[in-house]
Design an enzyme around this catalytic site. Structure first.
Site, PDB file in Angstrom:
ATOM      1  N   LYS A  35       0.847  -1.201   0.000  1.00  0.00           N
ATOM      2  CA  LYS A  35       0.000   0.000   0.000  1.00  0.00           C
ATOM      3  C   LYS A  35       0.878   1.245   0.000  1.00  0.00           C
ATOM      4  O   LYS A  35       2.089   1.154   0.227  1.00  0.00           O
ATOM      5  CB  LYS A  35      -0.922  -0.019   1.212  1.00  0.00           C
ATOM      6  CG  LYS A  35      -0.196   0.021   2.553  1.00  0.00           C
ATOM      7  CD  LYS A  35      -1.153  -0.264   3.704  1.00  0.00           C
ATOM      8  CE  LYS A  35      -0.441  -0.212   5.031  1.00  0.00           C
ATOM      9  NZ  LYS A  35      -1.292  -0.696   6.136  1.00  0.00           N
ATOM     10  N   TYR A 254      17.083  29.355   9.218  1.00  0.00           N
ATOM     11  CA  TYR A 254      15.906  30.141   9.633  1.00  0.00           C
ATOM     12  C   TYR A 254      15.762  30.114  11.147  1.00  0.00           C
ATOM     13  O   TYR A 254      15.930  29.067  11.782  1.00  0.00           O
ATOM     14  CB  TYR A 254      14.644  29.559   9.014  1.00  0.00           C
ATOM     15  CG  TYR A 254      14.505  29.839   7.541  1.00  0.00           C
ATOM     16  CD1 TYR A 254      14.351  31.139   7.065  1.00  0.00           C
ATOM     17  CD2 TYR A 254      14.505  28.797   6.623  1.00  0.00           C
ATOM     18  CE1 TYR A 254      14.205  31.394   5.709  1.00  0.00           C
ATOM     19  CE2 TYR A 254      14.347  29.041   5.268  1.00  0.00           C
ATOM     20  CZ  TYR A 254      14.199  30.336   4.819  1.00  0.00           C
ATOM     21  OH  TYR A 254      14.053  30.582   3.492  1.00  0.00           O
TER      22      TYR A 254
END
Ligand SMILES: *Cc1c(COP(=O)(O)O)cnc(C)c1O
Length: 362
Positions: A35, A254
């Protein structure tokens, strides 16, 4: 020249892991669970390696069609069954077996026109409380299914909530035994964790390993991939595209979340959350540079991360960076170690590898 990031799917390792799962369940047939596009590895990439399985288990009819298109004529199982009536037509046409977990799916079957009776796996809710009939309603569901001309063989299955943890499977397994007692049909209980940890208790006609096939331990950090003799199904690698020499007090990235204590050299690697690398991987997440273990520093950006080059002095632009998997020198970095540092699990990292990352097999 494209960005240097690359995912490599290791077919020999996938084969090895499938064999490893089989060794834990010698009397069972094995569904290779593919899956989520084979847990992010790509169904087309893993298919050859998993041909040795007895069937493919997945969620999407689209994925089922892709497995048939690859030439697979053996069993395919839809683990959540059908989502609408139309899906049953494809199941009939492509001979796809499907889970039945609720009354609505039985209603759809009852109204379905087909010449060929469907093979179904009736699902018991043994405590997970996601899908499946409760123990008191299980027999009534079986009786109703068994009376339908649209239904052929009925198998029994359940899915454990705690196969990887201290609660274990005893209670759920006892519920399953009681609910299915005296009913004919094949049985399937075990996912990866149950296959490895509770092989005796969950012995049945079919096992359903997923994560182990891709080389991640289902019960990390209690056990790691090495403990279970699993090999990495995938390597995610990139290269350094820059370096910086920092002085004490300099910050990285950042928010300036990392601050250098003293002089240090860092490398900038071409990978970020836009590639599926976890944004929550804080300073200290393990990474290999030229096969040497070091750590990330500062925040993960969309397209870049920074790595501490302290342990690897002789590297620079173009040097190899391994985010997880196997480096060129053979060094390994477990996907589970990286996941833990990012507050998640190997499953999520595999599934999250972004479409923009080119994938190859070796
Ligand atoms: C995903 C899934 C599996 C495989 O689980 P792993 O933990 O990856 O082994 C097995 N059975 C069902 C019903 C699933 O949805």
């Amino acid at each position: 020249m494209p960005r240097p990031i690359q995912a490599t799917v290791h077919l020999a390792n996938l084969r090895h892991n499938l064999e490893r799962a089989r060794r834990s369940a010698l009397e069972s047939r094995v569904w290779a669970v593919v899956k989520a596009n084979a847990y992010g590895h790509g169904i087309e990439n893993v298919f050859e390696a998993f041909r040795a399985a007895d069937g493919f288990a997945l969620l999407d009819l689209d994925e089922a069609q892709r497995v048939r298109a690859l030439g697979w004529r053996g069993p395919i199982l839809l683990l959540e069954g059908v989502f609408e009536s139309r899906d049953l037509e494809l199941c009939s046409r492509l001979d796809i077996w499907h889970v039945v977990h609720c009354d609505a799916q039985i209603d759809m079957l009852a109204a379905h026109k087909t010449q060929t009776p469907h093979r179904v796996f009736l699902k018991l809710n043994s405590g997970m409380n996601r899908l499946g009939f409760s123990p008191v309603r299980y027999r009534a569901a079986w009786t109703r299914l068994n009376a339908l001309p649209q239904v052929g063989e009925i198998s029994h299955m359940t899915h454990f909530s705690d196969a990887d943890g201290p609660r274990g499977v005893a209670q759920a397994q006892a519920l399953f035994e009681r609910a299915t007692q005296d009913l004919p049909g094949e049985r399937s209980l075990a996912n990866s964790a149950a296959t490895l940890r509770h092989a005796q208790a969950t012995r049945a006609d079919w096992v359903r390993p997923g994560i182990v096939l891709y080389g991640s331990a289902p019960d990390f950090p209690e056990h790691d991939a090495q403990h279970w003799q699993l090999q990495p199904g995938m390597t995610l690698a990139t290269r350094l595209i820059g370096t910086q020499d920092l002085a004490a007090g300099d910050t990285v990235g950042y928010g300036s979340s990392f601050k250098a204590d003293g002089p240090m050299r860092i490398g900038i690697a071409a990978v970020g959350y836009g590639d599926g690398y976890p944004r929550h991987a804080d300073t200290g997440t393990p990474v290999l540079v030229n096969g040497v273990r070091t750590r990330t520093v500062g925040r993960v950006s969309m397209d870049m991360i920074a790595v501490d080059l302290g342990p690897v002095p002789n590297v620079g632009f173009g040097s190899e960076v391994t985010l997880w998997g196997r480096a060129a020198n053979g060094a390994l970095l477990g996907i589970d170690d990286v996941a833990q540092a990012a507050g998640t699990i190997g499953y999520e990292l595999m599934c999250a590898v972004a479409r923009r990352v080119p994938t190859a097999t070796d």
